[in-house]
Design a protein around this motif. Structure first.
Motif, PDB file in Angstrom:
ATOM      1  N   LEU A 316      46.292  36.715  39.876  1.00  0.00           N
ATOM      2  CA  LEU A 316      46.102  37.023  41.785  1.00  0.00           C
ATOM      3  C   LEU A 316      45.526  38.646  41.427  1.00  0.00           C
ATOM      4  O   LEU A 316      44.697  38.514  42.780  1.00  0.00           O
ATOM      5  CB  LEU A 316      47.295  37.673  42.236  1.00  0.00           C
ATOM      6  CG  LEU A 316      47.356  35.828  42.578  1.00  0.00           C
ATOM      7  CD1 LEU A 316      49.122  35.506  43.777  1.00  0.00           C
ATOM      8  CD2 LEU A 316      46.631  34.724  42.858  1.00  0.00           C
ATOM      9  N   ILE A 317      45.993  39.411  40.157  1.00  0.00           N
ATOM     10  CA  ILE A 317      45.563  40.826  40.672  1.00  0.00           C
ATOM     11  C   ILE A 317      44.119  40.967  40.200  1.00  0.00           C
ATOM     12  O   ILE A 317      42.725  41.097  41.332  1.00  0.00           O
ATOM     13  CB  ILE A 317      45.882  41.523  39.626  1.00  0.00           C
ATOM     14  CG1 ILE A 317      47.489  42.033  39.568  1.00  0.00           C
ATOM     15  CG2 ILE A 317      45.221  43.059  39.090  1.00  0.00           C
ATOM     16  CD1 ILE A 317      47.750  42.626  38.828  1.00  0.00           C
ATOM     17  N   ASN A 318      43.257  40.400  39.168  1.00  0.00           N
ATOM     18  CA  ASN A 318      41.851  40.242  38.993  1.00  0.00           C
ATOM     19  C   ASN A 318      41.090  39.440  39.808  1.00  0.00           C
ATOM     20  O   ASN A 318      40.596  39.256  40.302  1.00  0.00           O
ATOM     21  CB  ASN A 318      41.725  39.554  37.408  1.00  0.00           C
ATOM     22  CG  ASN A 318      40.515  39.512  36.787  1.00  0.00           C
ATOM     23  OD1 ASN A 318      40.420  40.909  36.836  1.00  0.00           O
ATOM     24  ND2 ASN A 318      39.956  37.928  36.744  1.00  0.00           N
ATOM     25  N   LEU A 319      41.650  38.020  40.389  1.00  0.00           N
ATOM     26  CA  LEU A 319      41.286  37.363  41.720  1.00  0.00           C
ATOM     27  C   LEU A 319      40.796  38.314  42.803  1.00  0.00           C
ATOM     28  O   LEU A 319      40.375  37.825  43.452  1.00  0.00           O
ATOM     29  CB  LEU A 319      41.751  36.074  41.398  1.00  0.00           C
ATOM     30  CG  LEU A 319      41.823  34.767  40.717  1.00  0.00           C
ATOM     31  CD1 LEU A 319      42.744  33.621  40.790  1.00  0.00           C
ATOM     32  CD2 LEU A 319      40.869  34.429  39.869  1.00  0.00           C
ATOM     33  N   LEU A 320      41.305  38.651  42.722  1.00  0.00           N
ATOM     34  CA  LEU A 320      41.347  39.817  44.503  1.00  0.00           C
ATOM     35  C   LEU A 320      40.935  40.855  43.801  1.00  0.00           C
ATOM     36  O   LEU A 320      39.720  40.640  44.923  1.00  0.00           O
ATOM     37  CB  LEU A 320      42.908  40.141  44.701  1.00  0.00           C
ATOM     38  CG  LEU A 320      44.192  39.878  45.623  1.00  0.00           C
ATOM     39  CD1 LEU A 320      45.686  40.338  45.466  1.00  0.00           C
ATOM     40  CD2 LEU A 320      43.178  39.207  46.764  1.00  0.00           C
ATOM     41  N   ARG A 321      40.849  41.066  43.296  1.00  0.00           N
ATOM     42  CA  ARG A 321      39.862  42.532  42.501  1.00  0.00           C
ATOM     43  C   ARG A 321      38.655  41.318  42.230  1.00  0.00           C
ATOM     44  O   ARG A 321      37.085  41.873  42.930  1.00  0.00           O
ATOM     45  CB  ARG A 321      39.706  42.981  40.995  1.00  0.00           C
ATOM     46  CG  ARG A 321      40.972  43.852  41.408  1.00  0.00           C
ATOM     47  CD  ARG A 321      41.184  44.679  40.203  1.00  0.00           C
ATOM     48  NE  ARG A 321      42.862  45.291  40.050  1.00  0.00           N
ATOM     49  CZ  ARG A 321      43.345  45.580  39.456  1.00  0.00           C
ATOM     50  NH1 ARG A 321      42.760  45.680  37.802  1.00  0.00           N
ATOM     51  NH2 ARG A 321      44.284  46.934  39.255  1.00  0.00           N
ATOM     52  N   LEU A 322      38.190  40.354  42.073  1.00  0.00           N
ATOM     53  CA  LEU A 322      36.860  39.772  41.779  1.00  0.00           C
ATOM     54  C   LEU A 322      36.257  39.548  43.631  1.00  0.00           C
ATOM     55  O   LEU A 322      34.874  39.604  43.611  1.00  0.00           O
ATOM     56  CB  LEU A 322      36.780  38.766  41.463  1.00  0.00           C
ATOM     57  CG  LEU A 322      37.344  38.422  39.985  1.00  0.00           C
ATOM     58  CD1 LEU A 322      37.173  37.674  39.309  1.00  0.00           C
ATOM     59  CD2 LEU A 322      35.869  39.417  39.128  1.00  0.00           C
ATOM     60  N   GLN A 323      37.083  39.028  44.127  1.00  0.00           N
ATOM     61  CA  GLN A 323      36.329  39.043  45.660  1.00  0.00           C
ATOM     62  C   GLN A 323      36.403  40.960  46.624  1.00  0.00           C
ATOM     63  O   GLN A 323      36.905  40.207  47.659  1.00  0.00           O
ATOM     64  CB  GLN A 323      37.710  38.552  46.486  1.00  0.00           C
ATOM     65  CG  GLN A 323      37.431  36.554  45.991  1.00  0.00           C
ATOM     66  CD  GLN A 323      38.186  35.487  47.194  1.00  0.00           C
ATOM     67  OE1 GLN A 323      38.430  36.057  47.775  1.00  0.00           O
ATOM     68  NE2 GLN A 323      38.609  34.869  46.245  1.00  0.00           N
ATOM     69  N   GLY A 324      36.127  41.833  45.738  1.00  0.00           N
ATOM     70  CA  GLY A 324      36.051  42.934  46.397  1.00  0.00           C
ATOM     71  C   GLY A 324      37.737  44.034  46.856  1.00  0.00           C
ATOM     72  O   GLY A 324      37.290  44.768  47.096  1.00  0.00           O
ATOM     73  N   PHE A 325      38.950  43.762  46.554  1.00  0.00           N
ATOM     74  CA  PHE A 325      40.014  43.980  46.962  1.00  0.00           C
ATOM     75  C   PHE A 325      39.947  44.996  45.793  1.00  0.00           C
ATOM     76  O   PHE A 325      40.080  45.031  44.847  1.00  0.00           O
ATOM     77  CB  PHE A 325      40.959  43.259  47.255  1.00  0.00           C
ATOM     78  CG  PHE A 325      40.382  42.153  48.583  1.00  0.00           C
ATOM     79  CD1 PHE A 325      41.263  42.528  49.771  1.00  0.00           C
ATOM     80  CD2 PHE A 325      40.739  40.834  48.318  1.00  0.00           C
ATOM     81  CE1 PHE A 325      40.909  41.871  50.714  1.00  0.00           C
ATOM     82  CE2 PHE A 325      39.523  39.817  49.522  1.00  0.00           C
ATOM     83  CZ  PHE A 325      40.532  40.239  50.867  1.00  0.00           C
ATOM     84  N   THR A 326      41.241  46.273  46.390  1.00  0.00           N
ATOM     85  CA  THR A 326      41.265  47.067  45.434  1.00  0.00           C
ATOM     86  C   THR A 326      42.499  46.787  45.562  1.00  0.00           C
ATOM     87  O   THR A 326      43.853  46.482  46.385  1.00  0.00           O
ATOM     88  CB  THR A 326      40.900  48.313  46.162  1.00  0.00           C
ATOM     89  OG1 THR A 326      39.563  48.598  46.502  1.00  0.00           O
ATOM     90  CG2 THR A 326      41.814  49.348  45.336  1.00  0.00           C
ATOM     91  N   VAL A 327      43.262  46.482  43.985  1.00  0.00           N
ATOM     92  CA  VAL A 327      44.205  46.145  43.829  1.00  0.00           C
ATOM     93  C   VAL A 327      45.237  47.571  43.446  1.00  0.00           C
ATOM     94  O   VAL A 327      44.485  47.594  41.869  1.00  0.00           O
ATOM     95  CB  VAL A 327      44.534  44.750  42.990  1.00  0.00           C
ATOM     96  CG1 VAL A 327      46.187  44.274  43.025  1.00  0.00           C
ATOM     97  CG2 VAL A 327      44.163  43.564  44.235  1.00  0.00           C
ATOM     98  N   GLU A 328      46.078  47.510  43.507  1.00  0.00           N
ATOM     99  CA  GLU A 328      46.643  48.835  42.150  1.00  0.00           C
ATOM    100  C   GLU A 328      48.065  48.818  42.181  1.00  0.00           C
ATOM    101  O   GLU A 328      48.514  48.536  43.634  1.00  0.00           O
ATOM    102  CB  GLU A 328      46.231  50.291  42.698  1.00  0.00           C
ATOM    103  CG  GLU A 328      46.217  50.756  44.349  1.00  0.00           C
ATOM    104  CD  GLU A 328      45.628  52.144  44.723  1.00  0.00           C
ATOM    105  OE1 GLU A 328      44.723  52.198  44.007  1.00  0.00           O
ATOM    106  OE2 GLU A 328      45.629  51.893  46.245  1.00  0.00           O
ATOM    107  N   PRO A 329      48.456  49.434  41.313  1.00  0.00           N
ATOM    108  CA  PRO A 329      50.440  49.556  41.239  1.00  0.00           C
ATOM    109  C   PRO A 329      50.701  50.632  42.365  1.00  0.00           C
ATOM    110  O   PRO A 329      49.999  51.625  42.384  1.00  0.00           O
ATOM    111  CB  PRO A 329      50.831  49.229  39.866  1.00  0.00           C
ATOM    112  CG  PRO A 329      49.361  49.702  39.112  1.00  0.00           C
ATOM    113  CD  PRO A 329      48.046  49.469  39.910  1.00  0.00           C
ATOM    114  N   VAL A 330      51.596  50.425  42.655  1.00  0.00           N
ATOM    115  CA  VAL A 330      52.598  51.159  43.818  1.00  0.00           C
ATOM    116  C   VAL A 330      53.309  51.441  42.500  1.00  0.00           C
ATOM    117  O   VAL A 330      54.588  51.407  41.572  1.00  0.00           O
ATOM    118  CB  VAL A 330      53.512  50.508  45.165  1.00  0.00           C
ATOM    119  CG1 VAL A 330      54.150  51.551  45.241  1.00  0.00           C
ATOM    120  CG2 VAL A 330      52.687  49.719  45.581  1.00  0.00           C
ATOM    121  N   ASN A 331      53.083  53.228  42.588  1.00  0.00           N
ATOM    122  CA  ASN A 331      54.644  53.982  41.509  1.00  0.00           C
ATOM    123  C   ASN A 331      55.270  54.668  42.992  1.00  0.00           C
ATOM    124  O   ASN A 331      54.906  55.593  43.859  1.00  0.00           O
ATOM    125  CB  ASN A 331      53.948  54.768  41.050  1.00  0.00           C
ATOM    126  CG  ASN A 331      52.189  53.875  40.184  1.00  0.00           C
ATOM    127  OD1 ASN A 331      53.408  52.887  39.449  1.00  0.00           O
ATOM    128  ND2 ASN A 331      51.505  53.812  39.997  1.00  0.00           N
TER     129      ASN A 331
END
Length: 331
Positions: A316-331
């Motif tokens: 899902l991380i990569n699939l969301l990015r491929l659709q244009g979303f920014t996906v980053e870990p919460v630290n």
């Protein structure tokens, strides 16, 4: 209910399948990810849960995930793998026409009743649930008992009780992390969405045939007679200790490595139909993605799915990015 029926039919292997992941893409570590951009008015969040296998005390980790409680409270919609299907519907879907007492001789009924009374507070005369589902329920209850015993034995007789209770012990439960979080969301008045309730799976090319019901019941009784269920649980807990440690460390890379290895080992298992792992994991993730963008565009959401649905090129991380979303870990 068609989707749920297929999943529970193969519940004895869902633990392995639902958490296997591809090794093709390396991702940064972390269980909680922020989804933003691509037209979102407010961020949504993606969290990798743990269910099955060694994770009978997985809620232990929730307090150590950075900002989890704050983020959970910042949204008002919870998205899980499955929704809150009424228990009477689930029960009816998997009941046999007869009880176990109709299939068992006197000796086997005594053996079955001993287990049913101990773990499910019922008897063979009252039980109609299908053998595979019944085995899963017994396995779940027995896992809690065995794991509690293992943890107690790790402490010396004179150990401080407070120290014992500060460990996994107080978190041991047959209620999965997913349902624990969903129950909290429900109590907080969140909208609940089950992703599996929105999709149809392609099972046509996957053989899910089963032996006759009488054979399934005989096999279950034999497992009980030989203590095979307990033996399998202890072996599973031993084999997956590294996986549990990786999850508690929130190490996605190690989790991914574990399931790549598990997938290779289980390809030779003739009891697992060809293509089943791929359909349960990758097929579901891709079909979920037909709905997730619309869900998070409409309302900020907390998405909680099995951790192996996160990494990899089909995660899902990569699939969301491929659709244009920014996906980053919460630290």
């Amino acid at each position: 209910m068609k989707i749920i029926n297929k999943f529970l039919l193969i519940s004895h292997i869902v633990f392995l399948a639902s958490t296997f992941c591809s090794a093709s893409n390396s991702v940064k570590n972390g269980l909680l990810w922020k989804i933003s951009g691509n037209g979102l008015n407010a961020p949504s969040y993606l969290f990798g849960t743990a269910h099955g296998g060694p994770f009978v005390a997985a809620t232990l980790i929730l307090d150590s995930v950075p900002h989890l409680n704050e983020i959970f409270s910042s949204v008002n919609q919870f998205v899980g793998e499955r929704g809150l299907t009424p228990i009477n519907i689930i029960k009816a879907e998997f009941e046999m026409d007869s009880t176990y007492a109709d299939y068992l001789n006197k000796e086997d009924r005594i053996i079955m009743d001993r287990i049913l009374l101990r773990y499910l507070n019922t008897t063979s005369e009252k039980t109609k649930i299908s053998p595979k589902i019944l085995q899963t329920l017994i396995d779940s209850k027995m896992s809690v008992e065995i794991y509690r015993d293992i943890i107690f034995k790790e402490f010396k007789p004179n150990s401080d009780v407070a120290n014992v209770l500060s460990t996994e012990l107080k978190h041991i439960s047959d209620v999965s992390m997913d349902y624990h979080m969903m129950a909290k969301a429900k109590n907080d008045g969140y909208t609940i969405i089950g992703l599996d309730n929105l999709i149809e799976m392609n099972w046509e090319n996957i053989s899910l045939s089963e032996p006759p019901l009488s054979t399934q019941i005989e096999d279950l009784v034999q497992l009980i007679k030989t203590n095979a269920i307990e033996s399998k649980i202890r072996k599973r807990l031993e084999d997956t200790q590294g996986l549990k440690n990786a999850y508690y460390k929130q190490d996605l890379d190690k989790i991914e490595e574990f399931y790549v290895s598990s997938m290779a080992k289980n390809k030779s298992d003739i009891s697992i139909p060809n293509g089943l792992f791929e359909e349960i994991l990758f097929g579901r993730s891709k079909k979920w993605m037909e709905h997730i963008p619309g869900i998070i565009l409409e309302k900020p959401s907390f998405i909680a799915v099995g951790v192996a649905h996160l990494p990899g090129k089909d995660g899902l991380i990569n699939l969301l990015r491929l659709q244009g979303f920014t996906v980053e870990p919460v630290n």
